[in-house]
Motif scaffolding. Structure first.
Motif, PDB file in Angstrom:
ATOM      1  N   ILE A 176      16.153  -7.275 -68.572  1.00 24.49           N
ATOM      2  CA  ILE A 176      17.230  -6.293 -68.696  1.00 24.49           C
ATOM      3  C   ILE A 176      18.068  -6.312 -67.420  1.00 24.49           C
ATOM      4  N   ILE A 177      19.377  -6.418 -67.576  1.00 28.85           N
ATOM      5  CA  ILE A 177      20.299  -6.385 -66.432  1.00 28.85           C
ATOM      6  C   ILE A 177      20.743  -4.938 -66.245  1.00 28.85           C
ATOM      7  N   LEU A 178      20.308  -4.310 -65.157  1.00 30.23           N
ATOM      8  CA  LEU A 178      20.511  -2.887 -64.929  1.00 30.23           C
ATOM      9  C   LEU A 178      21.648  -2.627 -63.958  1.00 30.23           C
ATOM     10  N   PRO A 179      22.218  -1.433 -63.976  1.00 27.34           N
ATOM     11  CA  PRO A 179      23.210  -1.064 -62.965  1.00 27.34           C
ATOM     12  C   PRO A 179      22.544  -0.910 -61.601  1.00 27.34           C
ATOM     13  N   PRO A 180      23.322  -0.963 -60.523  1.00 27.17           N
ATOM     14  CA  PRO A 180      22.740  -0.787 -59.189  1.00 27.17           C
ATOM     15  C   PRO A 180      22.017   0.552 -59.062  1.00 27.17           C
ATOM     16  N   SER A 181      21.014   0.567 -58.211  1.00 28.35           N
ATOM     17  CA  SER A 181      20.228   1.781 -57.915  1.00 28.35           C
ATOM     18  C   SER A 181      19.293   2.193 -59.038  1.00 28.35           C
ATOM     19  N   VAL A 182      19.150   1.341 -60.053  1.00 30.31           N
ATOM     20  CA  VAL A 182      18.183   1.609 -61.116  1.00 30.31           C
ATOM     21  C   VAL A 182      17.201   0.446 -61.157  1.00 30.31           C
ATOM     22  N   GLU A 183      15.914   0.773 -61.242  1.00 31.85           N
ATOM     23  CA  GLU A 183      14.898  -0.264 -61.270  1.00 31.85           C
ATOM     24  C   GLU A 183      13.902  -0.015 -62.398  1.00 31.85           C
ATOM     25  N   ILE A 184      13.245  -1.093 -62.797  1.00 34.26           N
ATOM     26  CA  ILE A 184      12.216  -1.025 -63.830  1.00 34.26           C
ATOM     27  C   ILE A 184      10.860  -0.950 -63.149  1.00 34.26           C
ATOM     28  N   ILE A 185      10.046   0.001 -63.565  1.00 38.75           N
ATOM     29  CA  ILE A 185       8.745   0.197 -62.927  1.00 38.75           C
ATOM     30  C   ILE A 185       7.792  -0.950 -63.247  1.00 38.75           C
ATOM     31  N   ASP A 186       7.776  -1.375 -64.500  1.00 33.36           N
ATOM     32  CA  ASP A 186       6.868  -2.457 -64.918  1.00 33.36           C
ATOM     33  C   ASP A 186       7.690  -3.560 -65.560  1.00 33.36           C
ATOM     34  N   ASN A 187       7.866  -4.666 -64.855  1.00 31.07           N
ATOM     35  CA  ASN A 187       8.686  -5.773 -65.354  1.00 31.07           C
ATOM     36  C   ASN A 187       8.024  -6.549 -66.488  1.00 31.07           C
ATOM     37  N   SER A 188       6.753  -6.273 -66.757  1.00 27.65           N
ATOM     38  CA  SER A 188       6.036  -7.030 -67.785  1.00 27.65           C
ATOM     39  C   SER A 188       5.984  -6.316 -69.129  1.00 27.65           C
ATOM     40  N   GLN A 189       6.730  -5.213 -69.282  1.00 24.16           N
ATOM     41  CA  GLN A 189       6.712  -4.503 -70.559  1.00 24.16           C
ATOM     42  C   GLN A 189       7.325  -5.366 -71.674  1.00 24.16           C
ATOM     43  N   TYR A 190       6.613  -5.430 -72.786  1.00 21.27           N
ATOM     44  CA  TYR A 190       7.015  -6.285 -73.916  1.00 21.27           C
ATOM     45  C   TYR A 190       8.145  -5.629 -74.707  1.00 21.27           C
ATOM     46  N   ILE A 191       9.129  -6.464 -75.130  1.00 21.95           N
ATOM     47  CA  ILE A 191      10.228  -5.989 -75.972  1.00 21.95           C
ATOM     48  C   ILE A 191      10.235  -6.715 -77.320  1.00 21.95           C
ATOM     49  N   ALA A 192      10.216  -8.056 -77.288  1.00 19.69           N
ATOM     50  CA  ALA A 192      10.255  -8.818 -78.544  1.00 19.69           C
ATOM     51  C   ALA A 192       9.803 -10.253 -78.282  1.00 19.69           C
ATOM     52  N   LYS A 193       9.488 -10.939 -79.389  1.00 23.94           N
ATOM     53  CA  LYS A 193       9.118 -12.356 -79.327  1.00 23.94           C
ATOM     54  C   LYS A 193      10.177 -13.183 -80.062  1.00 23.94           C
ATOM     55  N   ILE A 194      10.792 -14.101 -79.309  1.00 17.16           N
ATOM     56  CA  ILE A 194      11.828 -14.980 -79.875  1.00 17.16           C
ATOM     57  C   ILE A 194      11.166 -16.308 -80.225  1.00 17.16           C
ATOM     58  N   THR A 195      11.219 -16.681 -81.491  1.00 16.30           N
ATOM     59  CA  THR A 195      10.492 -17.877 -81.959  1.00 16.30           C
ATOM     60  C   THR A 195      11.371 -19.113 -82.078  1.00 16.30           C
ATOM     61  N   GLU A 196      12.700 -18.937 -82.005  1.00 14.35           N
ATOM     62  CA  GLU A 196      13.609 -20.077 -82.167  1.00 14.35           C
ATOM     63  C   GLU A 196      14.606 -20.114 -81.012  1.00 14.35           C
ATOM     64  N   PRO A 197      15.262 -21.255 -80.802  1.00 16.93           N
ATOM     65  CA  PRO A 197      16.236 -21.380 -79.695  1.00 16.93           C
ATOM     66  C   PRO A 197      17.554 -20.678 -80.017  1.00 16.93           C
TER      67      PRO A 197
END
Length: 336
Positions: free
Chosen positions: A121-142
């Protein structure tokens, strides 16, 4: 005499962090104690602080998502294993940390195949993600997956609207609750048969999702509690005058903390804090004659604060209360 006692009580009151640990990136724990408290105070403080901790502390989270060329939220995206509903659910659980106010945008631009994680995720300045390993989705094709996100800062829980927005974005349930759980317990110590030596200790346990530490959460809750109380203490300076024939305690103008929410500790605040402690000083602790004491009790005047807020005229209306009694009370109450 009374002011010296108040100063001693204020100095003894202590707030401590007795335990702090990190179970994982999205689960922090803290245990705090507040003591010594007069019997009955711990329940009041514990109940109010717990409600504020669970529902009135602000944080940031993702509230909307917009998928390019997607007709409705029940559609499927070719090459994506997860449904739109599952992706929205995963986005709702992303834990963010930041102090930005208002509404801000963020984006996801991911090229598959692979696992789409919170770190993408590309966030605005001054905002950070606590856990960068949180799962969102699985992309199976290019394929290239582009998602526009909306981030807001608020407090509490907000259910998503049953209707999608006109711009084609899909709202999510917004969980603006950095405190996962908060519990408190009360323990008594001292001599139960002696009110002056019977005290309570308040123990708080706080779990947060990582966007705030437990210590930051309890500090924020304390500031929110001050926000609730300050309006009752705001008065105009020109009204802070003692009426000609009254001996009434008048609270000084309570200064608000500055734009950084830091309480201004000047002399007026300290003086007001001492005066507020009069609420817990009972008239039987003063050097009153039995007759004056009985007169005040019959008039339902139990504390020094009650006495200070009783006008001269009201005192003189008390049965068997005399003018010389009034002079004696003035010497005892207002001596510096």
């Amino acid at each position: 005499m009374f002011r010296e006692k108040v100063t001693i009580c204020s100095r003894l009151l202590q707030w401590k962090c007795v335990e702090s640990r990190v179970d994982n990136k999205r689960l922090l724990y803290g245990r705090f104690t507040l003591s010594p408290l007069i019997k009955g105070k711990a329940e009041t403080i514990g109940l109010v602080m717990r409600r504020i901790l669970l529902g009135e502390i602000e944080t940031m989270c993702i509230t909307r998502a917009k998928f390019i060329k997607l007709p409705h939220e029940f559609s499927t995206i070719a090459g994506v294993e997860d449904s739109i509903q599952e992706i929205l659910m995963s986005l709702k659980q992303i834990v963010l940390r930041g102090n930005l106010d208002g509404i801000h945008g963020a984006t996801i631009c991911f090229s598959g195949p692979g696992y789409l994680l919170s770190q993408d995720i590309i966030l605005p300045p001054s905002v950070e993600i606590i856990d960068n390993s949180q799962y969102i989705a699985k992309i199976t094709e290019p394929i290239d997956l582009f998602i526009e996100l909306i981030i807001e800062r608020n407090c509490g829980y907000r259910r998503k609207s049953p209707k999608n927005l006109q711009d084609g974005s899909y709202p999510t349930d917004a969980v603006f609750m950095p405190v996962i759980n908060a519990n408190y317990s009360i323990h008594s110590y001292g001599n139960e048969n002696d009110e002056k030596d019977n005290h309570e200790i308040l123990i708080f346990e706080i779990w947060t999702n990582g966007s705030l530490t437990p210590k930051e959460a309890i500090n924020e809750a304390s500031r929110n509690l001050i926000d609730l109380i300050v309006p009752f203490l705001q008065v105009e300076e020109e009204k802070l005058q003692v009426e000609k024939f009254k001996t009434r305690l008048v609270l000084p103008l309570y200064p608000l903390y500055d734009q950084h929410r830091k309480l201004l500790r000047n002399e007026k605040v300290k003086r007001m804090e001492r005066d507020l402690e009069f609420e817990h000083l009972y008239i039987d602790q003063s050097e009153l004659t039995p007759r004056i004491y009985n007169c005040l009790k019959k008039a339902n005047i139990n504390t020094v604060l009650d006495l200070l807020y009783t006008s001269r005229e009201d005192l003189m209306r008390i049965e068997h209360f005399r003018l010389e009694d009034l002079h004696r009370l003035q010497k005892l109450t207002f001596q510096s």
